[in-house]
Design a protein around this motif. Structure first.
Motif, mmCIF file in Angstrom:
data_model
loop_
_atom_site.group_PDB
_atom_site.id
_atom_site.type_symbol
_atom_site.label_atom_id
_atom_site.label_comp_id
_atom_site.label_asym_id
_atom_site.label_seq_id
_atom_site.Cartn_x
_atom_site.Cartn_y
_atom_site.Cartn_z
ATOM 1 N N HIS A 117 3.446 -3.424 4.755
ATOM 2 C CA HIS A 117 2.950 -1.950 4.677
ATOM 3 C C HIS A 117 3.275 -0.989 3.239
ATOM 4 N N TRP A 118 2.082 -1.605 2.280
ATOM 5 C CA TRP A 118 2.798 -0.692 1.262
ATOM 6 C C TRP A 118 3.923 -1.186 0.390
ATOM 7 N N ASP A 119 3.992 -2.516 -0.115
ATOM 8 C CA ASP A 119 5.815 -2.170 -0.420
ATOM 9 C C ASP A 119 5.930 -3.416 -1.536
ATOM 10 N N LEU A 120 4.590 -3.804 -1.851
ATOM 11 C CA LEU A 120 5.211 -4.742 -3.097
ATOM 12 C C LEU A 120 6.042 -4.258 -3.644
ATOM 13 N N PRO A 121 6.672 -5.113 -3.687
ATOM 14 C CA PRO A 121 7.968 -5.118 -4.944
ATOM 15 C C PRO A 121 7.265 -5.136 -6.718
ATOM 16 N N GLN A 122 7.869 -4.484 -7.748
ATOM 17 C CA GLN A 122 7.077 -4.478 -8.675
ATOM 18 C C GLN A 122 6.735 -5.265 -9.428
ATOM 19 N N ASP B 13 3.370 -6.607 -11.231
ATOM 20 C CA ASP B 13 2.607 -6.697 -12.607
ATOM 21 C C ASP B 13 1.917 -8.021 -13.016
ATOM 22 N N LEU B 14 2.503 -9.004 -11.527
ATOM 23 C CA LEU B 14 1.477 -10.221 -11.828
ATOM 24 C C LEU B 14 0.213 -10.463 -11.255
ATOM 25 N N GLY B 15 -0.068 -8.993 -11.193
ATOM 26 C CA GLY B 15 -1.769 -8.862 -10.421
ATOM 27 C C GLY B 15 -1.632 -8.727 -9.105
ATOM 28 N N GLY B 16 -0.156 -8.605 -7.975
ATOM 29 C CA GLY B 16 -0.343 -8.227 -7.056
ATOM 30 C C GLY B 16 -1.464 -9.185 -6.134
ATOM 31 N N TRP B 17 -2.179 -8.539 -5.115
ATOM 32 C CA TRP B 17 -3.285 -8.606 -4.504
ATOM 33 C C TRP B 17 -4.023 -9.146 -5.161
ATOM 34 N N PRO C 67 -2.047 -0.137 -6.164
ATOM 35 C CA PRO C 67 -1.551 0.565 -7.281
ATOM 36 C C PRO C 67 -3.317 1.302 -8.299
ATOM 37 N N ALA C 68 -4.188 1.243 -7.424
ATOM 38 C CA ALA C 68 -4.883 2.515 -7.730
ATOM 39 C C ALA C 68 -5.763 1.660 -9.472
ATOM 40 N N LEU C 69 -6.417 0.081 -9.641
ATOM 41 C CA LEU C 69 -6.928 -0.693 -10.934
ATOM 42 C C LEU C 69 -7.607 -0.291 -10.691
ATOM 43 N N ASN C 70 -8.925 -0.052 -9.746
ATOM 44 C CA ASN C 70 -10.399 1.023 -10.559
ATOM 45 C C ASN C 70 -11.207 -0.203 -10.818
ATOM 46 N N LYS C 71 -10.837 -1.281 -10.350
ATOM 47 C CA LYS C 71 -11.611 -3.097 -11.189
ATOM 48 C C LYS C 71 -12.844 -2.955 -9.668
ATOM 49 N N SER C 72 -13.455 -2.138 -9.459
ATOM 50 C CA SER C 72 -14.556 -2.415 -8.155
ATOM 51 C C SER C 72 -15.529 -3.413 -8.132
ATOM 52 N N GLY C 73 -15.610 -4.628 -7.848
ATOM 53 C CA GLY C 73 -16.097 -5.455 -7.296
ATOM 54 C C GLY C 73 -15.639 -6.738 -7.424
ATOM 55 N N PHE C 74 -14.433 -6.763 -8.275
ATOM 56 C CA PHE C 74 -13.882 -7.434 -8.613
ATOM 57 C C PHE C 74 -12.380 -7.196 -8.084
#
Length: 176
Positions: A5-10, A14-18, A65-72
């Motif tokens: 629940h929103w607790d991904l280690p930094q 840093d490796l791209g997360g999900w 992480p608010a990456l703003n990479k919509s559609g990708f």
């Protein structure tokens, strides 16, 4: 117990997360530890809470992480959260359920959409499509093995219109 629940280690973010396919392996290692450590006391598990919101945050700026990479980024996160859940589910069934006798699921969320005009088939279809993009994109693969046809068709239409040749919504292989 909710496992994620929103607790991904930094360091994993840093490796791209999900967005990184390795998240499935990381998550599997994590859930194995959680099942071993707490499974004698926990009978109800939720693998991932609200994967729509998790995935959405890789496509826009709402939530970490608010990456703003919509559609990708969001499509990769959708795919990987589904696979991470499925892997955890099958791991639990295979190795832990016989000993711990618990239940495991995922917590899907969605807003309910109604047609603007109840007499309009077009409006009913628009409401249906909206539900497929929020709920069906997760539920459909879990129950039927693939994304909803409306979702796949729309992604292909946008790709064609935008001149994108890259397959943005990944396929599930037979094993998945």
């Amino acid at each position: 117990v909710t496992i994620y629940h929103w607790d991904l280690p930094q360091c994993i973010q840093d490796l791209g997360g999900w967005c990184n396919k390795q998240i499935i392996e990381f998550f599997t290692l994590y859930v194995r530890v959680v099942f071993r450590t707490f499974g004698d006391r926990v009978k109800y598990w939720i693998t991932i809470n609200e994967p729509y919101l998790v995935s959405e945050s890789y496509g826009n700026e709402s939530g970490a992480p608010a990456l703003n990479k919509s559609g990708f980024g969001d499509y990769l996160a959708v795919h990987h959260t589904i696979l991470a859940h499925a892997t955890a589910y099958h791991l639990y069934n295979r190795e832990f359920r016989p000993l711990q006798n618990g239940q495991i699921g995922i917590s899907l969320n969605m807003e309910w959409y109604y047609p603007k005009n109840v007499n309009s088939l077009e409006d009913h279809y628009a409401a249906h499509r909206a539900r497929m993009w929020q709920f069906g994109i997760f539920a459909h693969p879990l129950f039927f093995g693939d994304y909803p046809e409306d979702v796949k068709k729309r992604v292909m239409e946008i790709n064609k219109f935008s001149g994108i040749s890259l397959k943005r919504l990944l396929d599930f292989n037979e094993n998945e």
